[in-house]
Enzyme design. Sequence first.
Site, PDB file in Angstrom:
ATOM      1  N   THR A  74      -6.005   9.422  -2.432  1.00  7.49           N
ATOM      2  CA  THR A  74      -6.495   8.258  -1.699  1.00  7.49           C
ATOM      3  C   THR A  74      -7.467   7.537  -2.623  1.00  7.49           C
ATOM      4  O   THR A  74      -7.642   7.928  -3.780  1.00  7.49           O
ATOM      5  CB  THR A  74      -7.175   8.665  -0.377  1.00  7.49           C
ATOM      6  OG1 THR A  74      -7.484   7.477   0.385  1.00  7.49           O
ATOM      7  CG2 THR A  74      -8.463   9.443  -0.614  1.00  7.49           C
ATOM      8  N   VAL A  79      -1.167   3.917   1.986  1.00 10.25           N
ATOM      9  CA  VAL A  79      -1.821   3.175   0.916  1.00 10.25           C
ATOM     10  C   VAL A  79      -3.322   3.313   1.110  1.00 10.25           C
ATOM     11  O   VAL A  79      -3.826   3.134   2.228  1.00 10.25           O
ATOM     12  CB  VAL A  79      -1.420   1.685   0.931  1.00 10.25           C
ATOM     13  CG1 VAL A  79      -2.119   0.933  -0.200  1.00 10.25           C
ATOM     14  CG2 VAL A  79       0.091   1.536   0.821  1.00 10.25           C
ATOM     15  N   CYS A  80      -4.032   3.665   0.051  1.00  4.71           N
ATOM     16  CA  CYS A  80      -5.483   3.756   0.086  1.00  4.71           C
ATOM     17  C   CYS A  80      -5.944   4.723   1.188  1.00  4.71           C
ATOM     18  O   CYS A  80      -5.456   5.841   1.279  1.00  4.71           O
ATOM     19  CB  CYS A  80      -6.060   2.356   0.263  1.00  4.71           C
ATOM     20  SG  CYS A  80      -7.806   2.204  -0.157  1.00  4.71           S
ATOM     21  N   THR A  81      -6.859   4.274   2.052  1.00  2.77           N
ATOM     22  CA  THR A  81      -7.393   5.159   3.088  1.00  2.77           C
ATOM     23  C   THR A  81      -6.451   5.293   4.280  1.00  2.77           C
ATOM     24  O   THR A  81      -6.825   5.910   5.290  1.00  2.77           O
ATOM     25  CB  THR A  81      -8.764   4.661   3.574  1.00  2.77           C
ATOM     26  OG1 THR A  81      -8.665   3.286   3.971  1.00  2.77           O
ATOM     27  CG2 THR A  81      -9.806   4.798   2.478  1.00  2.77           C
TER      28      THR A  81
END
Length: 319
Positions: free
Chosen positions: A124, A104-106
């Site tokens: 990302t 998730v995300c970074t």
Amino acid sequence: MAQRNLLVVLFDGVQSLDISGPVEVFAGAEKHTPGTYRIRTASLDGAPVRTSSGLTLVPDESLGDGAEPHTLLVPGGQGTRVPAPGLTDWLREHGPRVERLVSVCTGAIRLAQAGLLDGRRVTTHWAHSETLARDHPAIRVEPDPIYIRDGQVSTSAGVTSGIDLALALVEEDLGRDVALAIARHLVVFLRRPGNQAQFSAQLAAQTAHREPLREVQRWITEHPDADLTVDSLAERARLSPRHFARAFHAETGMSPGRYVDRVRLEHARRLLEDTTDGIEEISRTSGYGTPEAMRRAFVKTLGTPPTEYRRRFHPTPTP
């Protein structure tokens, strides 16, 4: 149906919503269909971690203590910018063994540092896409989609897109009805496909500095079915076509044609999702002119024709 072990990796500086969003989805699935998911959290040494917002999270165990997970979820957060060789080594060893690897995300940065994304299509958070691509040239980074699934690896963009990805995984495991029930409970839409852009057309482009160009941006958004050729837009901005095209790109970060394409696609998608208008009418009011032109645009950008897009993302009224 065999129970799936879901392991969420914790570390200092993690983004709490990257954890709680997907976990709430999988926990909702477990409540709906008991025995489907066993959710555990773990830090490298089993010690509590402090999130980027200051919350303290107490993991269930240390990494490696429990059973090998079916799904390994790595959240993002400011902590991904801090070297963590121990965590990287653990991911490098255990990541290839799991059936499903999710970030998730970074969190994608953590997976990339462990070499788990080489040769993959990934996404990302938009603010970190360039850095991820520069630091890991073996990865194909796509900054636009809210999530991408490439084989056993699934990556998502910022924060709430982790919920979208988790819903997609639950739909794969348990079916659309279960995923829809969870989405309704969480008051979110089960309508966002992974290749939906992280931004709307207006947000993806910068706002022009000069008022004539800002007015042109507004005009395009409000009149997708108008004549939106460079010559026509340049006349509206009272600039020569060449000067207009150059200035528009310099101030918005994209060409007039690309901006128009995004606005028209976004307009058509919204009508397909929110109305019962016919395909021919939508193609006309969105500026495509013909259903075939709109179909080509959808297939090229989204990989699916408008009729299939509507079937999948138009909500069905509940009796």
